[in-house]
Design a protein around this motif. Structure first.
Motif, PDB file in Angstrom:
ATOM      1  N   TYR A 278      -2.166   5.229 -11.347  1.00  0.00           N
ATOM      2  CA  TYR A 278      -2.674   4.313 -12.382  1.00  0.00           C
ATOM      3  C   TYR A 278      -3.920   4.948 -12.987  1.00  0.00           C
ATOM      4  CZ  TYR A 278      -3.601  -0.309 -14.455  1.00  0.00           C
ATOM      5  OH  TYR A 278      -3.792  -1.366 -15.321  1.00  0.00           O
TER       6      TYR A 278
ATOM      7  N   ARG B 221       2.273   1.620  -3.457  1.00  0.00           N
ATOM      8  CA  ARG B 221       1.245   1.974  -4.438  1.00  0.00           C
ATOM      9  C   ARG B 221       0.903   3.462  -4.419  1.00  0.00           C
ATOM     10  NH1 ARG B 221      -2.875  -3.108  -3.618  1.00  0.00           N
ATOM     11  NH2 ARG B 221      -2.171  -4.386  -5.360  1.00  0.00           N
ATOM     12  N   LYS B 222       1.097   4.093  -3.257  1.00  0.00           N
ATOM     13  CA  LYS B 222       0.826   5.541  -3.185  1.00  0.00           C
ATOM     14  C   LYS B 222       1.761   6.324  -4.095  1.00  0.00           C
ATOM     15  CE  LYS B 222      -0.489   5.189   1.620  1.00  0.00           C
ATOM     16  NZ  LYS B 222       0.036   5.385   2.977  1.00  0.00           N
TER      17      LYS B 222
ATOM     18  N   ALA C 128     -12.501   4.957 -14.098  1.00  0.00           N
ATOM     19  CA  ALA C 128     -12.823   4.310 -12.816  1.00  0.00           C
ATOM     20  C   ALA C 128     -13.080   5.331 -11.706  1.00  0.00           C
ATOM     21  CB  ALA C 128     -11.716   3.334 -12.412  1.00  0.00           C
ATOM     22  N   LEU C 129     -13.846   6.371 -12.042  1.00  0.00           N
ATOM     23  CA  LEU C 129     -14.226   7.339 -10.997  1.00  0.00           C
ATOM     24  C   LEU C 129     -15.256   6.685 -10.077  1.00  0.00           C
ATOM     25  CD1 LEU C 129     -14.594  10.664 -13.025  1.00  0.00           C
ATOM     26  CD2 LEU C 129     -12.681   9.935 -11.609  1.00  0.00           C
TER      27      LEU C 129
ATOM     28  N   PHE D 183      -4.499  10.350   6.539  1.00  0.00           N
ATOM     29  CA  PHE D 183      -5.416  10.801   7.582  1.00  0.00           C
ATOM     30  C   PHE D 183      -4.708  11.276   8.847  1.00  0.00           C
ATOM     31  CE2 PHE D 183      -4.799   6.271   7.793  1.00  0.00           C
ATOM     32  CZ  PHE D 183      -4.591   6.002   9.133  1.00  0.00           C
TER      33      PHE D 183
ATOM     34  N   ARG E 141      -7.863  11.323   2.174  1.00  0.00           N
ATOM     35  CA  ARG E 141      -8.539  10.980   3.434  1.00  0.00           C
ATOM     36  C   ARG E 141      -8.140   9.581   3.907  1.00  0.00           C
ATOM     37  NH1 ARG E 141     -13.614   8.776   4.726  1.00  0.00           N
ATOM     38  NH2 ARG E 141     -14.262   8.566   2.562  1.00  0.00           N
ATOM     39  N   ARG E 142      -7.985   8.656   2.928  1.00  0.00           N
ATOM     40  CA  ARG E 142      -7.709   7.274   3.302  1.00  0.00           C
ATOM     41  C   ARG E 142      -6.236   7.002   3.574  1.00  0.00           C
ATOM     42  NH1 ARG E 142     -10.967   3.865   5.137  1.00  0.00           N
ATOM     43  NH2 ARG E 142      -9.858   2.173   4.156  1.00  0.00           N
ATOM     44  N   THR E 143      -5.359   7.789   2.929  1.00  0.00           N
ATOM     45  CA  THR E 143      -3.940   7.443   3.059  1.00  0.00           C
ATOM     46  C   THR E 143      -3.149   8.427   3.914  1.00  0.00           C
ATOM     47  OG1 THR E 143      -3.395   8.629   1.033  1.00  0.00           O
ATOM     48  CG2 THR E 143      -3.835   6.280   0.810  1.00  0.00           C
TER      49      THR E 143
ATOM     50  N   PHE F  20     -10.895  11.520  -1.538  1.00  0.00           N
ATOM     51  CA  PHE F  20     -10.890  10.150  -1.018  1.00  0.00           C
ATOM     52  C   PHE F  20      -9.488   9.557  -0.799  1.00  0.00           C
ATOM     53  CE2 PHE F  20     -11.088   5.536  -1.736  1.00  0.00           C
ATOM     54  CZ  PHE F  20     -11.879   5.177  -0.671  1.00  0.00           C
ATOM     55  N   PRO F  21      -8.593   9.600  -1.806  1.00  0.00           N
ATOM     56  CA  PRO F  21      -7.261   9.010  -1.564  1.00  0.00           C
ATOM     57  C   PRO F  21      -6.482   9.707  -0.445  1.00  0.00           C
ATOM     58  CG  PRO F  21      -7.535   9.575  -3.888  1.00  0.00           C
ATOM     59  CD  PRO F  21      -8.712  10.108  -3.176  1.00  0.00           C
TER      60      PRO F  21
ATOM     61  N   LEU G 298      -1.900  12.271  -5.038  1.00  0.00           N
ATOM     62  CA  LEU G 298      -0.955  11.641  -4.105  1.00  0.00           C
ATOM     63  C   LEU G 298       0.497  11.880  -4.541  1.00  0.00           C
ATOM     64  CD1 LEU G 298      -2.742   8.239  -3.339  1.00  0.00           C
ATOM     65  CD2 LEU G 298      -2.651  10.263  -1.913  1.00  0.00           C
TER      66      LEU G 298
ATOM     67  N   ASN H 146       0.831  -1.210   0.000  1.00  0.00           N
ATOM     68  CA  ASN H 146       0.000   0.000   0.000  1.00  0.00           C
ATOM     69  C   ASN H 146       0.863   1.257   0.000  1.00  0.00           C
ATOM     70  OD1 ASN H 146      -2.517  -1.137  -0.153  1.00  0.00           O
ATOM     71  ND2 ASN H 146      -2.746  -1.339   2.058  1.00  0.00           N
TER      72      ASN H 146
ATOM     73  N   PHE I  21      -6.940   4.278 -15.256  1.00  0.00           N
ATOM     74  CA  PHE I  21      -7.675   3.173 -15.878  1.00  0.00           C
ATOM     75  C   PHE I  21      -8.310   3.614 -17.203  1.00  0.00           C
ATOM     76  CE2 PHE I  21      -7.207   1.799 -11.596  1.00  0.00           C
ATOM     77  CZ  PHE I  21      -7.093   0.428 -11.689  1.00  0.00           C
TER      78      PHE I  21
ATOM     79  N   ARG J 298      -7.088  12.768  -9.899  1.00  0.00           N
ATOM     80  CA  ARG J 298      -7.160  11.934  -8.693  1.00  0.00           C
ATOM     81  C   ARG J 298      -5.845  11.176  -8.490  1.00  0.00           C
ATOM     82  NH1 ARG J 298     -11.589   7.365  -8.708  1.00  0.00           N
ATOM     83  NH2 ARG J 298     -10.053   6.454 -10.097  1.00  0.00           N
TER      84      ARG J 298
END
Lengths: 273, 244
Positions: free
Chosen positions: B87, B82-83, B93-94, B113, B109-111, B106-107, B160, B79, B89, B156
């Motif tokens: 990628y 991967r940040k 892939a929204l 935080f 907030r999730r990574t 979202f990315p 990151l 993980n 798509f 998106r």
């Protein structure tokens, strides 16, 4: 002496072999699926305890799933209580045991019918919904997009939904039980005039801790597996659009079957204890 | 001076149901390089880049991303790695239940935080400005055109601040003008974010604009390699087919 047609025998033998192979593949598939589900369950449980916690997602799904199923569960519960009372009344009347009717209905609804019927409704409505939704995300590569950005979709997409169903299904069962008693009260009043107090007293006179605890625990497990199986089927869906329908369909079948198995295990355990 | 390798692939093999797709791929991607991969449909181009981020597990081989053997990583290490690898798509892939702002938030907030000081609004606006779609910040994915979806998906990815971007057919399904814009955007992103990229494409116009070198894939391996100009001068039929 009649000639033996070797080619026909060979064809029949091949046909049998093919059937055997297909059967073996089917059983292999079932066991592989079970093994993968166990691994998936482990991963999901681990994600439930890893930050960031998706409290908002959990509340959102809990509200949506509960709200969507409440009316259906309430109506079904009400009708079940009503019908069961109307069918039980003449039988108990033969033994002069009509006063036991509210208690019998309450026990059967709380112990067995309420949880199982609500579980089956939720398997049909919630599990298939989750399966289709996540499968659509898989098909459109949204899950992959989460995966490659290191955002752990199992936690965001799956764990929040599984926790929501684990909470919501027991609440829905309580609603189903309450509405079934309402239906039973209405049916009892068709045969004789009964006050609410008397009906409630008689209903709860036969209910004990032994009835409430296992059935509540059972509904928690129903909720967990309804969410989990729907998510698993959606998460492991194929790439074509038909996978969405297949995921929803197989989620209903697997979740319904799991509900019966859990129910059977609980009945066996409680009868032993 | 040696170039800094950001991705190294050695003897990569992948089969699906006895059907070999990758048959010993070797390649390197250097820092700041835009590498195009061209080949017929179903030849395994997307499989290759999915193996690089371990969306697909290869059967054998070594994949080193930013100096780490990605096949040896546990899920946490993967993980983290991967940040640093974006990628894009094919379809964008929204996340269709989220607005553009939420898609970009979202990315983070999730990574990230734990980073309370991060100015997320600034990051989102910068990414959207990079792809020229700041106006679409409050739109839903269903309100966007195909080209816009790809730009937002790229924004998106950029949020990151990846060191490498993998583009899976970035211009497929787009008209010639929008394809050209996306190809220019790929170049602009490299300048602005100093990224290296692998660009899977059928679109030779995109390959011409956005890549430094091109590898042609056939039968699970790279058959030919060169710049656009070198390959376009080739007289070999297999190569000429891509340019006609």
């Amino acid at each position: 002496m009649a000639k033996i047609n070797v080619s026909v025998i060979k064809l029949r033998f091949r046909g049998r072999l093919k059937v055997k192979e297909e059967t073996r593949n089917f059983y292999n598939g079932v066991f592989i699926d079970l093994g993968e589900l166990v691994l998936f369950t482990g991963k999901v449980i681990r994600q439930m305890f890893q930050p960031p916690f998706e409290f908002r997602e959990f509340i959102k799904h809990g509200f949506l799933l509960g709200n969507k199923s409440l009316a259906l569960v309430a109506v079904t519960g009400f009708i079940m209580g009503l019908v069961l009372t109307m069918q039980m009344n003449p039988i108990l009347a033969d033994f002069g045991a009509q006063t036991l009717l509210p208690g019998v209905i309450a026990v059967s609804m709380v112990r067995e019918l309420g949880p199982v019927i609500t579980g089956l409704i939720c398997a049909g409505k919630i599990s298939s919904g989750i399966g289709a939704e996540i499968a659509a995300m898989t098909v459109t590569e949204q899950i992959d997009a989460m995966e490659v950005s290191g955002t752990r979709p199992l936690s965001f997409v799956v764990a929040s939904r599984v926790m929501a169903t684990t909470l919501v299904v027991p609440i829905l069962v309580i609603f189903a039980d309450a509405f079934s008693l309402l239906g039973a009260f209405l049916a009892v009043n068709i045969f004789e005039d009964t006050s609410v107090t008397l009906f409630v007293n008689r209903s709860f006179s036969l209910l004990g801790f032994v009835d409430l605890f296992p059935s509540t625990l059972k509904t928690v497990l129903f909720g967990f597996f309804i969410g989990l199986i729907g998510s698993y089927k959606g998460y492991t869906a194929g790439r074509g659009t038909e996978s969405v329908g297949l995921a929803a369909n197989s989620a209903v079948v697997a979740a319904s079957l799991t509900i019966f198995v859990i129910d059977l295990v609980f009945v066996l355990i409680t009868s032993i204890l | 001076m040696d170039k800094e390798e950001v991705i190294t692939v050695e003897s990569l093999y992948k089969s699906f149901d006895e059907n070999p797709i990758l048959r010993g791929i070797d390649m390197t991607l250097n820092k700041g390089e835009n590498l195009g991969i061209v080949g017929k449909s179903g030849i395994g181009k997307s499989v290759l880049i999915k193996c690089i981020v371990r969306l697909i597990e290869p059967d054998a081989g070594v994949i080193s991303v930013l100096g780490t053997n990605i096949l040896d990583c546990d899920s946490n290490e993967l993980n983290e790695l991967r940040k640093k690898v974006g990628y894009l798509f094919q379809g964008g892939a929204l996340y269709d239940s989220m607005s553009v702002r939420e898609n970009l938030f979202f990315p983070i907030r999730r990574t990230q935080f734990k980073d309370k000081k991060l100015d997320t609004e600034e990051l989102i606006e910068r990414s959207l400005r990079s792809v020229g779609l700041l106006d679409a910040i409050d739109k839903m994915p269903s309100e966007l055109s195909g080209g816009m979806k790809k730009r937002i998906a790229l924004a998106r990815t950029l949020i990151l601040k990846p060191e490498i971007i993998l583009y899976d057919e970035p211009t497929t399904g787009l008209d010639a003008v929008t394809s050209g814009e996306i190809s220019e955007l790929i170049l602009k992103i490299r300048e602005e974010y100093n990224t290296a990229a692998i660009i899977i494409t059928h679109d030779m116009k995109c390959a011409k604009i956005a890549t430094d070198s091109i590898k042609i894939m056939d039968e699970g391996i790279f058959k030919v390699e060169g710049t656009y100009d070198e390959l376009s001068r080739s007289q070999e039929k297999e190569i000429r087919d891509f340019f006609n």
